[in-house]
Every structure is written in C-alpha cells, then in structure tokens.
Design a protein around this motif. Structure first.
Motif, PDB file in Angstrom:
ATOM      1  N   ASN A  49       0.822  -1.212   0.000  1.00  0.00           N
ATOM      2  CA  ASN A  49       0.000   0.000   0.000  1.00  0.00           C
ATOM      3  C   ASN A  49       0.855   1.260   0.000  1.00  0.00           C
ATOM      4  OD1 ASN A  49      -2.424  -1.422   0.033  1.00  0.00           O
ATOM      5  ND2 ASN A  49      -2.273  -1.679   2.263  1.00  0.00           N
ATOM      6  N   PHE A  50       2.011   1.108  -0.613  1.00  0.00           N
ATOM      7  CA  PHE A  50       2.916   2.248  -0.744  1.00  0.00           C
ATOM      8  C   PHE A  50       3.241   2.889   0.606  1.00  0.00           C
ATOM      9  CE2 PHE A  50       0.590   1.856  -4.717  1.00  0.00           C
ATOM     10  CZ  PHE A  50       1.646   1.700  -5.607  1.00  0.00           C
ATOM     11  N   GLY A  51       3.283   2.067   1.683  1.00  0.00           N
ATOM     12  CA  GLY A  51       3.681   2.568   2.993  1.00  0.00           C
ATOM     13  C   GLY A  51       5.176   2.469   3.167  1.00  0.00           C
ATOM     14  N   PRO A  52       5.688   2.914   4.327  1.00  0.00           N
ATOM     15  CA  PRO A  52       7.128   2.836   4.570  1.00  0.00           C
ATOM     16  C   PRO A  52       7.578   1.388   4.724  1.00  0.00           C
ATOM     17  CG  PRO A  52       5.979   3.514   6.554  1.00  0.00           C
ATOM     18  CD  PRO A  52       4.975   3.513   5.454  1.00  0.00           C
ATOM     19  N   PRO A  53       8.802   1.098   4.469  1.00  0.00           N
ATOM     20  CA  PRO A  53       9.299  -0.273   4.647  1.00  0.00           C
ATOM     21  C   PRO A  53       9.104  -0.755   6.072  1.00  0.00           C
ATOM     22  CG  PRO A  53      10.890   1.081   3.457  1.00  0.00           C
ATOM     23  CD  PRO A  53       9.830   2.001   3.951  1.00  0.00           C
ATOM     24  N   SER A  54       8.980  -2.102   6.241  1.00  0.00           N
ATOM     25  CA  SER A  54       8.750  -2.676   7.562  1.00  0.00           C
ATOM     26  C   SER A  54       9.907  -2.396   8.513  1.00  0.00           C
ATOM     27  CB  SER A  54       8.537  -4.188   7.436  1.00  0.00           C
ATOM     28  OG  SER A  54       9.673  -4.786   6.831  1.00  0.00           O
ATOM     29  N   THR A  55      11.100  -2.302   7.992  1.00  0.00           N
ATOM     30  CA  THR A  55      12.241  -2.028   8.869  1.00  0.00           C
ATOM     31  C   THR A  55      12.103  -0.687   9.553  1.00  0.00           C
ATOM     32  OG1 THR A  55      13.428  -1.174   6.931  1.00  0.00           O
ATOM     33  CG2 THR A  55      13.792  -3.472   7.520  1.00  0.00           C
ATOM     34  N   LEU A  56      11.546   0.324   8.815  1.00  0.00           N
ATOM     35  CA  LEU A  56      11.358   1.628   9.435  1.00  0.00           C
ATOM     36  C   LEU A  56      10.307   1.568  10.536  1.00  0.00           C
ATOM     37  CD1 LEU A  56      11.513   3.988   6.318  1.00  0.00           C
ATOM     38  CD2 LEU A  56      13.315   3.459   7.970  1.00  0.00           C
ATOM     39  N   ARG A  57       9.222   0.789  10.328  1.00  0.00           N
ATOM     40  CA  ARG A  57       8.198   0.668  11.360  1.00  0.00           C
ATOM     41  C   ARG A  57       8.750   0.003  12.608  1.00  0.00           C
ATOM     42  NH1 ARG A  57       4.728  -0.706   7.000  1.00  0.00           N
ATOM     43  NH2 ARG A  57       4.807  -2.913   7.584  1.00  0.00           N
ATOM     44  N   SER A  58       9.571  -1.033  12.436  1.00  0.00           N
ATOM     45  CA  SER A  58      10.162  -1.687  13.607  1.00  0.00           C
ATOM     46  C   SER A  58      11.103  -0.741  14.333  1.00  0.00           C
ATOM     47  CB  SER A  58      10.899  -2.956  13.174  1.00  0.00           C
ATOM     48  OG  SER A  58      11.970  -2.634  12.304  1.00  0.00           O
ATOM     49  N   CYS A  59      11.821   0.091  13.592  1.00  0.00           N
ATOM     50  CA  CYS A  59      12.703   1.067  14.247  1.00  0.00           C
ATOM     51  C   CYS A  59      11.889   2.074  15.057  1.00  0.00           C
ATOM     52  CB  CYS A  59      13.548   1.795  13.205  1.00  0.00           C
ATOM     53  SG  CYS A  59      14.806   0.753  12.426  1.00  0.00           S
ATOM     54  N   GLN A  61       9.020   1.474  16.454  1.00  0.00           N
ATOM     55  CA  GLN A  61       8.531   0.785  17.643  1.00  0.00           C
ATOM     56  C   GLN A  61       9.613   0.679  18.698  1.00  0.00           C
ATOM     57  OE1 GLN A  61       5.376  -0.120  18.107  1.00  0.00           O
ATOM     58  NE2 GLN A  61       5.913  -0.751  20.197  1.00  0.00           N
ATOM     59  N   VAL A  62      10.839   0.371  18.275  1.00  0.00           N
ATOM     60  CA  VAL A  62      11.957   0.299  19.221  1.00  0.00           C
ATOM     61  C   VAL A  62      12.184   1.648  19.880  1.00  0.00           C
ATOM     62  CG1 VAL A  62      14.447  -0.030  19.401  1.00  0.00           C
ATOM     63  CG2 VAL A  62      13.078  -1.638  18.059  1.00  0.00           C
ATOM     64  N   LEU A  63      12.100   2.734  19.072  1.00  0.00           N
ATOM     65  CA  LEU A  63      12.282   4.069  19.630  1.00  0.00           C
ATOM     66  C   LEU A  63      11.205   4.392  20.663  1.00  0.00           C
ATOM     67  CD1 LEU A  63      13.819   6.750  19.583  1.00  0.00           C
ATOM     68  CD2 LEU A  63      12.340   7.494  17.702  1.00  0.00           C
ATOM     69  N   MET A  64       9.957   4.014  20.361  1.00  0.00           N
ATOM     70  CA  MET A  64       8.882   4.258  21.316  1.00  0.00           C
ATOM     71  C   MET A  64       9.093   3.467  22.603  1.00  0.00           C
ATOM     72  SD  MET A  64       6.767   6.471  20.122  1.00  0.00           S
ATOM     73  CE  MET A  64       5.342   6.162  21.140  1.00  0.00           C
ATOM     74  N   ASN A  65       9.553   2.232  22.491  1.00  0.00           N
ATOM     75  CA  ASN A  65       9.813   1.418  23.685  1.00  0.00           C
ATOM     76  C   ASN A  65      10.917   2.027  24.535  1.00  0.00           C
ATOM     77  OD1 ASN A  65       7.871  -0.375  22.879  1.00  0.00           O
ATOM     78  ND2 ASN A  65       9.314  -1.805  21.931  1.00  0.00           N
ATOM     79  N   ILE A  66      11.951   2.527  23.878  1.00  0.00           N
ATOM     80  CA  ILE A  66      13.047   3.152  24.618  1.00  0.00           C
ATOM     81  C   ILE A  66      12.561   4.395  25.370  1.00  0.00           C
ATOM     82  CG2 ILE A  66      15.243   4.372  24.368  1.00  0.00           C
ATOM     83  CD1 ILE A  66      15.895   2.473  22.062  1.00  0.00           C
ATOM     84  N   LYS A  67      11.762   5.211  24.706  1.00  0.00           N
ATOM     85  CA  LYS A  67      11.240   6.406  25.366  1.00  0.00           C
ATOM     86  C   LYS A  67      10.321   6.035  26.533  1.00  0.00           C
ATOM     87  CE  LYS A  67      11.445   9.718  21.532  1.00  0.00           C
ATOM     88  NZ  LYS A  67      10.644  10.612  20.645  1.00  0.00           N
ATOM     89  N   ALA A  68       9.459   5.027  26.332  1.00  0.00           N
ATOM     90  CA  ALA A  68       8.548   4.626  27.401  1.00  0.00           C
ATOM     91  C   ALA A  68       9.317   4.091  28.605  1.00  0.00           C
ATOM     92  CB  ALA A  68       7.569   3.571  26.883  1.00  0.00           C
ATOM     93  N   ARG A  69      10.345   3.287  28.350  1.00  0.00           N
ATOM     94  CA  ARG A  69      11.139   2.743  29.453  1.00  0.00           C
ATOM     95  C   ARG A  69      11.914   3.841  30.180  1.00  0.00           C
ATOM     96  NH1 ARG A  69      10.997  -1.162  32.814  1.00  0.00           N
ATOM     97  NH2 ARG A  69      10.381  -2.530  31.101  1.00  0.00           N
ATOM     98  N   ASP A  70      12.390   4.831  29.429  1.00  0.00           N
ATOM     99  CA  ASP A  70      13.182   5.890  30.042  1.00  0.00           C
ATOM    100  C   ASP A  70      12.320   6.841  30.869  1.00  0.00           C
ATOM    101  OD1 ASP A  70      15.659   7.477  30.352  1.00  0.00           O
ATOM    102  OD2 ASP A  70      14.602   8.946  29.110  1.00  0.00           O
ATOM    103  N   GLN A  71      11.127   7.179  30.376  1.00  0.00           N
ATOM    104  CA  GLN A  71      10.318   8.184  31.039  1.00  0.00           C
ATOM    105  C   GLN A  71       9.261   7.587  31.967  1.00  0.00           C
ATOM    106  OE1 GLN A  71       8.701  10.727  27.989  1.00  0.00           O
ATOM    107  NE2 GLN A  71      10.693  11.121  27.042  1.00  0.00           N
ATOM    108  N   LEU A  72       8.748   6.424  31.640  1.00  0.00           N
ATOM    109  CA  LEU A  72       7.664   5.825  32.428  1.00  0.00           C
ATOM    110  C   LEU A  72       8.009   4.436  32.918  1.00  0.00           C
ATOM    111  CD1 LEU A  72       4.751   6.839  30.027  1.00  0.00           C
ATOM    112  CD2 LEU A  72       5.509   8.070  32.053  1.00  0.00           C
ATOM    113  N   GLY A  73       9.289   4.136  33.070  1.00  0.00           N
ATOM    114  CA  GLY A  73       9.697   2.771  33.415  1.00  0.00           C
ATOM    115  C   GLY A  73       9.155   2.311  34.745  1.00  0.00           C
TER     116      GLY A  73
END
Length: 489
Positions: A49-59, A61-73
């Motif tokens: 569907n002409f979306g971004p590559p899956s690797t970018l989506r996983s990146c 998600q990893v960034l969101m997890n890092i932020k959540a762990r750092d700020q709301l761990g």
C-alpha cells in the motif's frame, strides 16, 4: 516519406498519405511489454500500500519502547505487577492454586459460544456458588447475550480418593517427669529430644534408646515451650513464670534472659533464617526478640485474648499466631502489623502447624480443624470429626496430620483429602486417674517415622507406623461424597 516517419495514432495504427490506416506490429509488442511490467510492479508493491518499509516501522517501535522505558519505566513496572497479580488471582478463582493436589480443580471453564436458532448469542460460562470458599464447586450455566440464565448443568466435584497410610501403634512409654508434660522438641540432627513439664524441669532424652541424658533446672513454674536452634547450639524455653531463657548446650546453663511478657508465656517459635524468635502468651500479644541483643524487636498486638500458639517460616507470612479469641492472624514481620485476620473459627484456636513441604498451614479448635493456603490465608477445607478440645497438631512430609485432644483421643488425617484414617485413644498409666488421659503436645521427629506425645499421666509416648500393615489388612473405608463446603463452618 519513409515508413518509419509516418504519424502514429493512439491505437497503434499508422496513417498513410492517402488517409488509409494500417496496424503497426512493433507498437503492439511494446504495449504488451509495458502491460506486463505494470502488472509485475503491481504484484510486487501493491500489498505494501505504498507505505514505509517494515524495517522503518520496527525502528519506530523500538524508539517508542526506549522512550517509554526511560520516562515511564517505574510506572510500567507497577502496572505490570498489578496485571500479574490480577492474572494470578484469576487463575486461583479457576482452581489453579490446587497444583499441589490438595483437591481436584473444578471442571475447566467453559468459554465456548453458541449461536441459537433465533440468532441470539449464547455462552456456557462458569457460575460460582454464593459461598466464598475454595471448595465451592463451579456450576456451568447457559447464559444468553441478555444475561438470562437458561439452564444449569455439571455436578459438583467429588472428593478424591485418599492416599493409603499405614496405621500407627504405640511402641514405647517413657516415664521420668513428675508433672504434666506440656512441650517437646527434637533437635535438628535427630539424635535427641527435649521435654518440658509442670514439674519445672527440662529433660533431654536419647531418641533411639529413650535414656535420660540431662536435666536442666531454672524455671520456677511449668515449662510451656521449647525450641532447639538449627544454626546455634542453643535451646530456648519459656514458661508460666513469665520468663524466656536461652540455654547454651555446650555449658548446660542459661546464658540469656528475655524480659517483657506480663504474664505466662505459652509458646515459642524460632525463625528459620533470621536470628530472631517469637513468643506468645496470656498477655494477648506476641513478642519478637533479637537473639543476640536480647532486645524486643516488635510487639505484635491485635488479639483480644490469650495467644495460644505461634509459628514462624521463611516465606510470607513469616509469623502466624492463634488465639482464644477464635482468630488466626498472619503478620507482616517487617512492619510489625497484621497482614490478615482469619475469623472462620467459632471457638478458641489452640494449635497451629505448618506443612513441611506444601505452602500451607492448619489450625485447630473445638469446632473444626481448618487448612489454609499461604500467603493470604485462603481457606482450603475443614477436617471435621475430632469433637474435643484439641491441644496440639503435627504433620510430617508424607501428609499425615495428627491432632491430639484433652480427652486422650488422637486422630490421624490425610492432609490432601481430609480423610480420617485412624482414631486412637490413649491409656493412662497405672496409678493415674481416668481424667489424666489428656494429650498436651505431639510432634514428629525429623524423619517423620516416629511420633512423640506428652501426656497428662506424666509420660512421653512414642508411636511408629505398623510395618506389617498392608492395604489388604487395613483397607480404606472410603465413600465418595461431594466436597465439603463452607456451610459446615
């Protein structure tokens, strides 16, 4: 004009000078090649569907997890722990806490949904009975989407068949005290045991030969509690003279006194891993003592009558007390306050015991013996039938629970099912009156093969399993029945 320079129409035909149209085979081939290329491109990339590559989506998600762990761990840890507790509680409600085999769990929860003829969604769901009891069975009810109960099925679970235990018989009677034998303890290496009696004496006996090895004097009233440390060469005793003593077994003399109780001290229990012990008595409190400094760590207050017995264990709850106010209390040792109060008993609770293997304990009063599940004190089952004032409880690793009473009766139970497989009546020694048939204390040695009792006829009796007994000579008189519920409280 050259043929290749002729004008080309949209449909792939070439116009001539005289106006006649003729098809161009080269352009048809080109059109088919372009169509195939478009088709292959569509097949390769249309699913994305002409979306971004899956690797970018996983990146991302990893960034969101890092932020959540750092700020709301720390908040996330708390939320995850609450979810885990709720999940465990839900599993317990479904009967999963009985993995140890104390009772068979109810039938598995019904989660199937059905579609009725009229189109209404119907589901078969478990409905618990109104009694808040772990032995209450689950009734399967057919429930419509509007919440209306249509039908009820599924019988309650049957009581499981008890394990066969050989009967116990009297093998030895030890005399030597001049008063009622009120307490006993077996040392960790299973070589000797100590008894305390109303004659104010503490006697140490050889477990194999029953020979008297030592007599300790020092109390000025009846000795009511004894404990041997498994980490130090110390024997602890308490009595009706309001004193708690620490005996050094290398010198056979008192090395420490613990002062604080305002009345008779009835029971003592050593913590298995920490250098503290707990005593309780007629002043309605349990006191926590530091062995080395002799200082009082906590005063566990909350009972409104005599605290009759106390037990310590390494896991939570680390301290359990029973009282004549008909309650059992589980204590938070760190904070020194009540963690839970069990009010199921109707009469004075005089005895407690811990199961050597299972994460459970039992309490006894004149109405019932009750089994509980740690750490929250969840009720498991009643053991009914010992209609007397029960003074003591003991349990071995084979799941044999023994209760002894004031009238000289002794009942043997299967811990898992609550089946009473043997009843015994002690005989007072010659020269004793019939009323002196009471049994004040009982306990197993560390192998679980010998049972010791202290009695009102001033003797210590030793019981062993009957080695000649088999399942054929002593069959189990077992009749399947519905599991006893909380209605028998």
């Amino acid at each position: 004009m050259d043929e290749s320079e002729k004008p080309v129409t949209v449909d792939g035909t070439s116009g001539s000078e005289n106006g006649s149209d003729q098809p161009n085979p080269n352009l048809g081939l080109l059109s088919s090649m372009i169509f195939r290329s478009l088709k292959r491109t569509h097949e390769c990339f249309a699913t994305e569907n002409f979306g971004p590559p899956s690797t970018l989506r996983s990146c991302d998600q990893v960034l969101m997890n890092i932020k959540a762990r750092d700020q709301l761990g720390y908040i996330k840890d708390i939320v995850d722990e609450e979810k885990r507790k709720k999940g465990i509680a839900a599993d317990k409600d479904d009967g999963s806490e009985f993995e140890f085999g104390a009772m068979p769990p109810p039938q598995s929860a019904f989660e199937k949904s059905r579609q009725g003829r009229d189109g209404d969604a119907m589901a078969l769901v478990p409905v618990k009975s109104g009694v808040a009891d772990s032995s209450s069975h689950v009734t399967a009810a057919l429930i419509t989407s509007e919440g209306q109960q249509v039908a009820i099925s599924h019988r309650g679970p049957m009581m499981p068949k008890p394990k066969w235990h050989p009967p116990w018989k009297l093998t030895r009677v030890i005399a030597g005290h001049y008063g009622w034998v009120r307490c006993l303890t077996v040392e960790p290496e299973n070589q000797w045991f100590a008894t305390g009696a109303a004659d104010r004496l503490i006697k140490i006996w050889d477990l194999a030969t029953a020979e008297l090895k030592l007599t300790l004097t020092g109390h000025i009233s009846a000795v009511r509690g004894l404990e041997v440390s498994n980490r130090m060469p110390y024997l602890f005793s308490c009595g009706e003279d309001k004193t708690v003593k620490c005996w050094d077994l290398e010198y056979n003399k008192v090395t420490r006194h613990y002062h604080g109780h305002l009345s008779a001290v009835y029971a003592i229990s050593l913590h298995p891993t920490v250098d503290i012990f707990v005593t309780c008595g007629r002043d309605s409190v349990a006191r926590v003592w530091d062995i080395r400094t002799k200082a009082g760590v906590h005063v566990l207050s909350g009972h409104t009558n005599t605290v009759s017995d106390v037990r310590c264990q390494a896991a939570e709850p680390q301290v359990i007390t029973s009282s004549h106010d008909s309650t059992v209390r589980l204590w938070d040792l760190r904070m020194g306050r009540t963690q839970a109060t069990l009010t199921h008993h109707k009469k004075s609770v005089r005895a407690l015991t811990l199961h050597p293997k299972l994460y459970m304990f039992a309490s006894a009063s004149a109405d019932n013996i009750k089994e509980w599940l740690c750490p929250d004190g969840k009720f498991v089952q009643n053991l009914s039938g010992h209609n007397a004032i029960i003074n003591s409880l003991a349990c071995n690793e084979e799941g044999v629970l023994v209760s002894t009473a004031d009238n000289g009766t002794m009942n043997f139970w299967d811990w898992r099912t609550g089946y009473n497989f043997q009843k015994h009546k002690t005989l007072p020694q010659p020269g004793s009156i019939e009323s002196e048939a009471g049994i004040f204390v009982c306990g197993f040695d560390h192998s679980g093969s010998r049972l010791l009792t202290g009695e009102a006829d001033k003797t210590i009796k030793v019981y062993k399993e009957d080695e000649s007994a088999t399942e054929e000579t002593h069959p189990i008189s077992w009749k399947p029945d519905i599991i006893r519920g909380a209605a028998k409280f």
